[in-house]
Design a protein around this motif. Structure first.
Motif, mmCIF file in Angstrom:
data_model
loop_
_atom_site.group_PDB
_atom_site.id
_atom_site.type_symbol
_atom_site.label_atom_id
_atom_site.label_comp_id
_atom_site.label_asym_id
_atom_site.label_seq_id
_atom_site.Cartn_x
_atom_site.Cartn_y
_atom_site.Cartn_z
ATOM 1 N N ASP A 168 -7.351 0.729 -5.361
ATOM 2 C CA ASP A 168 -6.546 0.966 -4.081
ATOM 3 C C ASP A 168 -6.488 -0.237 -2.857
ATOM 4 O OD1 ASP A 168 -5.859 3.453 -4.881
ATOM 5 O OD2 ASP A 168 -7.292 4.444 -3.753
ATOM 6 N N ARG A 169 -7.526 -0.796 -2.812
ATOM 7 C CA ARG A 169 -7.833 -2.002 -1.896
ATOM 8 C C ARG A 169 -6.784 -3.040 -2.433
ATOM 9 N NH1 ARG A 169 -12.199 -3.165 1.412
ATOM 10 N NH2 ARG A 169 -12.424 -4.897 0.395
ATOM 11 N N LEU A 170 -6.863 -3.225 -3.692
ATOM 12 C CA LEU A 170 -6.184 -4.413 -4.135
ATOM 13 C C LEU A 170 -4.756 -4.182 -4.356
ATOM 14 C CD1 LEU A 170 -6.322 -6.962 -5.939
ATOM 15 C CD2 LEU A 170 -6.522 -5.625 -7.826
ATOM 16 N N SER A 171 -4.314 -2.928 -4.235
ATOM 17 C CA SER A 171 -2.976 -2.341 -4.249
ATOM 18 C C SER A 171 -2.435 -2.746 -2.840
ATOM 19 C CB SER A 171 -2.646 -1.018 -4.552
ATOM 20 O OG SER A 171 -3.231 -0.882 -6.173
ATOM 21 N N GLN A 172 -3.337 -2.344 -1.964
ATOM 22 C CA GLN A 172 -2.741 -2.408 -0.374
ATOM 23 C C GLN A 172 -2.859 -3.985 -0.065
ATOM 24 O OE1 GLN A 172 -1.799 -0.108 1.913
ATOM 25 N NE2 GLN A 172 -1.971 1.350 0.060
ATOM 26 N N ARG A 173 -3.483 -4.694 -0.739
ATOM 27 C CA ARG A 173 -3.476 -6.263 -0.307
ATOM 28 C C ARG A 173 -2.138 -6.841 -1.176
ATOM 29 N NH1 ARG A 173 -4.635 -10.972 -2.794
ATOM 30 N NH2 ARG A 173 -5.550 -12.555 -1.388
ATOM 31 N N GLU A 174 -1.873 -6.396 -2.270
ATOM 32 C CA GLU A 174 -0.764 -6.944 -2.922
ATOM 33 C C GLU A 174 0.602 -6.427 -2.077
ATOM 34 O OE1 GLU A 174 -1.151 -5.379 -6.721
ATOM 35 O OE2 GLU A 174 -2.616 -7.020 -7.408
ATOM 36 N N ILE A 175 0.493 -5.259 -1.548
ATOM 37 C CA ILE A 175 1.714 -4.658 -0.666
ATOM 38 C C ILE A 175 1.968 -5.614 0.598
ATOM 39 C CG2 ILE A 175 2.462 -2.962 0.757
ATOM 40 C CD1 ILE A 175 1.376 -1.115 -1.328
ATOM 41 N N ARG A 176 0.587 -6.157 1.249
ATOM 42 C CA ARG A 176 0.835 -7.023 2.164
ATOM 43 C C ARG A 176 1.297 -8.352 1.776
ATOM 44 N NH1 ARG A 176 -4.201 -4.905 3.359
ATOM 45 N NH2 ARG A 176 -5.184 -6.553 2.935
#
Length: 232
Positions: free
Chosen positions: A224-232
């Motif tokens: 989830d953290r990685l996905s949020q980073r990639e979205i940003r």
């Protein structure tokens, strides 16, 4: 090459010491090679065997790696919440010739976003969890996928390091190191992996389930953290 080969090994509390020290013993015998052991601070880092290893550089001062290496251990999963450590892996990976791991060190690489779409291995007890990061779990002793080289659990670090030495230098160099350290394994039992005839099937099942319960939630949060980073 015109300068020493730089191998940068990441240290962290709870590291499985043989994941680190097995490959390091081989790396230390390679020609014209410099080893760095990096962590946040230059102070003793406690391993899962109860003794400490002292890093010789920090994450900010480490040289650019030709070979970036991450060992495993439960501490590798605690790196999921360590943004400085994950950024170190990302930064180093951009200039490294090889991005590598042994055992559950592959999970730290995956949490940094470095294994998506890659084939990789890890300790058999946690191997299946790599899939949640978009990695193809591969049950082999050593797995090469482009410039990513991963070793399976603990003792496979010796095979991993010799395999990498053969690729970076030559098979002859790797063979000379193997002979010098008398790496000639002849285990007293044939129970060293789930596929071996003397392996306890019940132990395998129970261990995989225990690791799924212990590490699965950590992996999901890291995804989830990685996905949020990639979205940003």
């Amino acid at each position: 090459m015109n300068r020493s080969l730089q191998i940068v090994c990441m240290l962290f509390p709870g590291v499985t010491q043989l994941d680190l020290t097995g490959p390091a013993q081989i790396f230390s015998r390679l020609p014209d090679t410099e080893l760095s052991f990096a962590w946040h601070r230059i102070e003793p880092v406690l391993t899962d065997a109860g003794f400490a290893i002292v890093p010789n550089t920090t994450l900010t001062a480490a040289p650019q790696a030709d070979v970036l290496f991450v060992p495993g251990g439960q501490g590798a999963f605690e790196l999921f919440e360590d943004d400085v450590a994950l950024e170190f892996l990302r930064r180093q990976s951009t200039g490294a010739r090889y991005v590598t791991s042994v055992c559950t060190g592959s999970f730290a690489l995956a949490a940094a976003g470095l294994l998506r779409g890659k084939r990789a291995t890890s300790h058999w007890a946690s191997l299946g969890l790599l899939e949640r990061f978009g990695v193809t779990p591969t049950a082999q002793r050593v797995v090469h996928d482009g410039n990513v080289v991963t070793g399976a659990g603990v003792t496979s670090g010796m095979d991993f390091a010799l395999s990498l030495a053969a690729e970076v230098f030559s098979p002859d160099v790797a063979k000379r190191v193997q002979l010098a350290i008398e790496y000639d394994p002849s285990p007293p039992f044939d129970a060293g992996s789930p596929e071996r005839p003397e392996a306890d099937a019940a132990q395998v099942e129970q261990t995989i389930e225990a690791m799924r319960e212990l590490r699965g939630p950590l992996v999901d949060r890291a995804v989830d953290r990685l996905s949020q980073r990639e979205i940003r």
